[in-house]
Design a protein around this motif. Sequence first.
Motif, PDB file in Angstrom:
ATOM      1  N   LYS A  98       0.824  -1.201   0.000  1.00  0.00           N
ATOM      2  CA  LYS A  98       0.000   0.000   0.000  1.00  0.00           C
ATOM      3  C   LYS A  98       0.864   1.259   0.000  1.00  0.00           C
ATOM      4  O   LYS A  98       1.861   1.344   0.718  1.00  0.00           O
ATOM      5  N   GLY A  99       0.475   2.207  -0.836  1.00  0.00           N
ATOM      6  CA  GLY A  99       1.200   3.470  -0.903  1.00  0.00           C
ATOM      7  C   GLY A  99       2.417   3.440  -1.801  1.00  0.00           C
ATOM      8  O   GLY A  99       3.137   4.434  -1.903  1.00  0.00           O
ATOM      9  N   SER A 100       2.669   2.310  -2.468  1.00  0.00           N
ATOM     10  CA  SER A 100       3.839   2.210  -3.340  1.00  0.00           C
ATOM     11  C   SER A 100       3.584   2.912  -4.664  1.00  0.00           C
ATOM     12  O   SER A 100       2.442   3.177  -5.050  1.00  0.00           O
ATOM     13  N   ALA A 101       4.665   3.205  -5.368  1.00  0.00           N
ATOM     14  CA  ALA A 101       4.591   3.832  -6.679  1.00  0.00           C
ATOM     15  C   ALA A 101       4.926   2.808  -7.754  1.00  0.00           C
ATOM     16  O   ALA A 101       5.604   1.801  -7.488  1.00  0.00           O
ATOM     17  N   ILE A 102       4.495   3.081  -8.968  1.00  0.00           N
ATOM     18  CA  ILE A 102       4.767   2.162 -10.062  1.00  0.00           C
ATOM     19  C   ILE A 102       6.270   2.017 -10.294  1.00  0.00           C
ATOM     20  O   ILE A 102       6.753   0.969 -10.705  1.00  0.00           O
ATOM     21  N   THR A 103       7.026   3.064  -9.982  1.00  0.00           N
ATOM     22  CA  THR A 103       8.488   2.991 -10.125  1.00  0.00           C
ATOM     23  C   THR A 103       9.113   2.062  -9.087  1.00  0.00           C
ATOM     24  O   THR A 103      10.198   1.514  -9.325  1.00  0.00           O
ATOM     25  N   ASP A 104       8.450   1.878  -7.941  1.00  0.00           N
ATOM     26  CA  ASP A 104       8.911   0.883  -6.968  1.00  0.00           C
ATOM     27  C   ASP A 104       8.780  -0.517  -7.559  1.00  0.00           C
ATOM     28  O   ASP A 104       9.689  -1.349  -7.438  1.00  0.00           O
ATOM     29  N   TYR A 105       7.636  -0.764  -8.188  1.00  0.00           N
ATOM     30  CA  TYR A 105       7.432  -2.070  -8.821  1.00  0.00           C
ATOM     31  C   TYR A 105       8.478  -2.316  -9.897  1.00  0.00           C
ATOM     32  O   TYR A 105       8.953  -3.455 -10.072  1.00  0.00           O
ATOM     33  N   LEU A 106       8.877  -1.269 -10.613  1.00  0.00           N
ATOM     34  CA  LEU A 106       9.834  -1.429 -11.696  1.00  0.00           C
ATOM     35  C   LEU A 106      11.261  -1.690 -11.206  1.00  0.00           C
ATOM     36  O   LEU A 106      12.179  -1.835 -12.021  1.00  0.00           O
ATOM     37  N   LEU A 107      11.455  -1.747  -9.899  1.00  0.00           N
ATOM     38  CA  LEU A 107      12.715  -2.216  -9.314  1.00  0.00           C
ATOM     39  C   LEU A 107      12.653  -3.695  -8.933  1.00  0.00           C
ATOM     40  O   LEU A 107      13.661  -4.273  -8.536  1.00  0.00           O
ATOM     41  N   SER A 108      11.488  -4.288  -9.044  1.00  0.00           N
ATOM     42  CA  SER A 108      11.271  -5.632  -8.507  1.00  0.00           C
ATOM     43  C   SER A 108      11.845  -6.717  -9.415  1.00  0.00           C
ATOM     44  O   SER A 108      12.074  -6.520 -10.611  1.00  0.00           O
ATOM     45  N   ALA A 109      12.058  -7.878  -8.824  1.00  0.00           N
ATOM     46  CA  ALA A 109      12.536  -9.033  -9.581  1.00  0.00           C
ATOM     47  C   ALA A 109      11.519  -9.459 -10.626  1.00  0.00           C
ATOM     48  O   ALA A 109      11.891  -9.911 -11.718  1.00  0.00           O
ATOM     49  N   ASN A 110      10.235  -9.323 -10.306  1.00  0.00           N
ATOM     50  CA  ASN A 110       9.189  -9.683 -11.260  1.00  0.00           C
ATOM     51  C   ASN A 110       9.271  -8.822 -12.512  1.00  0.00           C
ATOM     52  O   ASN A 110       9.246  -9.330 -13.644  1.00  0.00           O
ATOM     53  N   ALA A 111       9.401  -7.510 -12.322  1.00  0.00           N
ATOM     54  CA  ALA A 111       9.511  -6.606 -13.479  1.00  0.00           C
ATOM     55  C   ALA A 111      10.782  -6.903 -14.266  1.00  0.00           C
ATOM     56  O   ALA A 111      10.767  -6.894 -15.508  1.00  0.00           O
ATOM     57  N   LYS A 112      11.879  -7.154 -13.574  1.00  0.00           N
ATOM     58  CA  LYS A 112      13.145  -7.454 -14.254  1.00  0.00           C
ATOM     59  C   LYS A 112      13.016  -8.689 -15.143  1.00  0.00           C
ATOM     60  O   LYS A 112      13.513  -8.704 -16.290  1.00  0.00           O
ATOM     61  N   THR A 113      12.363  -9.712 -14.640  1.00  0.00           N
ATOM     62  CA  THR A 113      12.181 -10.934 -15.422  1.00  0.00           C
ATOM     63  C   THR A 113      11.370 -10.659 -16.686  1.00  0.00           C
ATOM     64  O   THR A 113      11.686 -11.165 -17.771  1.00  0.00           O
ATOM     65  N   ILE A 114      10.334  -9.857 -16.543  1.00  0.00           N
ATOM     66  CA  ILE A 114       9.481  -9.543 -17.698  1.00  0.00           C
ATOM     67  C   ILE A 114      10.254  -8.743 -18.736  1.00  0.00           C
ATOM     68  O   ILE A 114      10.222  -9.050 -19.933  1.00  0.00           O
ATOM     69  N   TYR A 115      10.971  -7.720 -18.292  1.00  0.00           N
ATOM     70  CA  TYR A 115      11.784  -6.928 -19.222  1.00  0.00           C
ATOM     71  C   TYR A 115      12.835  -7.817 -19.893  1.00  0.00           C
ATOM     72  O   TYR A 115      13.091  -7.707 -21.101  1.00  0.00           O
ATOM     73  N   GLY A 116      13.432  -8.692 -19.112  1.00  0.00           N
ATOM     74  CA  GLY A 116      14.484  -9.544 -19.633  1.00  0.00           C
ATOM     75  C   GLY A 116      14.005 -10.527 -20.686  1.00  0.00           C
ATOM     76  O   GLY A 116      14.795 -10.975 -21.529  1.00  0.00           O
ATOM     77  N   SER A 117      12.732 -10.848 -20.673  1.00  0.00           N
ATOM     78  CA  SER A 117      12.195 -11.801 -21.648  1.00  0.00           C
ATOM     79  C   SER A 117      12.098 -11.203 -23.049  1.00  0.00           C
ATOM     80  O   SER A 117      11.978 -11.942 -24.036  1.00  0.00           O
ATOM     81  N   ALA A 118      12.160  -9.877 -23.154  1.00  0.00           N
ATOM     82  CA  ALA A 118      11.979  -9.231 -24.457  1.00  0.00           C
ATOM     83  C   ALA A 118      13.098  -9.575 -25.423  1.00  0.00           C
ATOM     84  O   ALA A 118      12.873  -9.731 -26.632  1.00  0.00           O
ATOM     85  N   SER A 119      14.320  -9.685 -24.921  1.00  0.00           N
ATOM     86  CA  SER A 119      15.455  -9.976 -25.798  1.00  0.00           C
ATOM     87  C   SER A 119      15.285 -11.310 -26.507  1.00  0.00           C
ATOM     88  O   SER A 119      15.467 -11.410 -27.730  1.00  0.00           O
ATOM     89  N   GLY A 120      14.938 -12.346 -25.771  1.00  0.00           N
ATOM     90  CA  GLY A 120      14.740 -13.653 -26.371  1.00  0.00           C
ATOM     91  C   GLY A 120      13.579 -13.661 -27.351  1.00  0.00           C
ATOM     92  O   GLY A 120      13.657 -14.280 -28.422  1.00  0.00           O
ATOM     93  N   ASP A 121      12.500 -12.957 -26.985  1.00  0.00           N
ATOM     94  CA  ASP A 121      11.349 -12.895 -27.887  1.00  0.00           C
ATOM     95  C   ASP A 121      11.717 -12.191 -29.189  1.00  0.00           C
ATOM     96  O   ASP A 121      11.245 -12.575 -30.267  1.00  0.00           O
ATOM     97  N   LEU A 122      12.558 -11.178 -29.096  1.00  0.00           N
ATOM     98  CA  LEU A 122      12.991 -10.464 -30.297  1.00  0.00           C
ATOM     99  C   LEU A 122      13.906 -11.345 -31.147  1.00  0.00           C
ATOM    100  O   LEU A 122      13.804 -11.359 -32.383  1.00  0.00           O
ATOM    101  N   ASP A 123      14.785 -12.089 -30.494  1.00  0.00           N
ATOM    102  CA  ASP A 123      15.675 -12.992 -31.232  1.00  0.00           C
ATOM    103  C   ASP A 123      14.891 -14.075 -31.972  1.00  0.00           C
ATOM    104  O   ASP A 123      15.272 -14.501 -33.070  1.00  0.00           O
ATOM    105  N   ARG A 124      13.794 -14.522 -31.362  1.00  0.00           N
ATOM    106  CA  ARG A 124      12.996 -15.605 -31.958  1.00  0.00           C
ATOM    107  C   ARG A 124      11.866 -15.094 -32.849  1.00  0.00           C
ATOM    108  O   ARG A 124      11.108 -15.904 -33.400  1.00  0.00           O
TER     109      ARG A 124
END
Length: 253
Positions: free
Chosen positions: A188-214
């Motif tokens: 509660k009270g968090s900002a969207i930029t806090d979420y963008l530091l999370s491991a979950n967000a990192k994993t999602i961003y990281g998946s883009a490279s492989g998707d682009l390669d394929r």
Amino acid sequence: MSLMDRRTFGTLMGALAFSPAALAQEARGATAGSERDTIFSLAVLDMVYRDWQSAPNGRGHNIGSVLVDKDNRPVFWARNCVTVTNNATQHGEVRLIQAFLSCPGVGKYMTGYTIYTTLEPCAMCTGMIAMTQVDRVVFVQADPEFGHALAGLKHVHFPRLFQQATVRPLPQKQELEQGWAAYRDANKGSAITDYLLSANAKTIYGSASGDLDRFKVRNRENEAVLAATQDFLKGVGAETFGVKMQDRCPAKI
């Protein structure tokens, strides 16, 4: 305005920005253009991931933008740097526009260009995009609290507007928006930029490279677009500042 009021406002403004007519047009337009939007959306996620920040005292927020010209060539990139510059205006879109306008031969405006950005532009960035006459913006993740700024400009009849879109079927978009909703409810009270530091967000961003390669293009005209985008990403490194950003200027405008 309370957080709940902002969310309600965001929902209403979203309805204005994405009308039933616009949604119908988007559904009919699953062609070469929507395929390019997917390619460049994956590219901007990959660009941010290449300089991922895991702590709030780093470069800035995990948000960034890629600029694409009228010939569908990615030509410039920039990331959010509000922390390292100690300057709250240094969002990815602002840095991209300011630096690109300083490139030789660009001029005063950015007519004919499209900005692909990882997060829906805020009011400040939306204003700068409109003032510099960028044609179009495509964002990945919606910002339900502070997005929909373009709808606000429409509401006040601002004379300089741009087209705005998002790739709704993109898996990373859906996962980021669901991830932020869950994170917000749990913190509660968090900002969207806090979420963008999370491991979950990192994993999602990281998946883009492989998707682009394929990525397999369905429209032959986009084979060159995909190849150019992959070559463009080879030149993306850690963030630079000041005149060093001019090293990113394209050889041909």
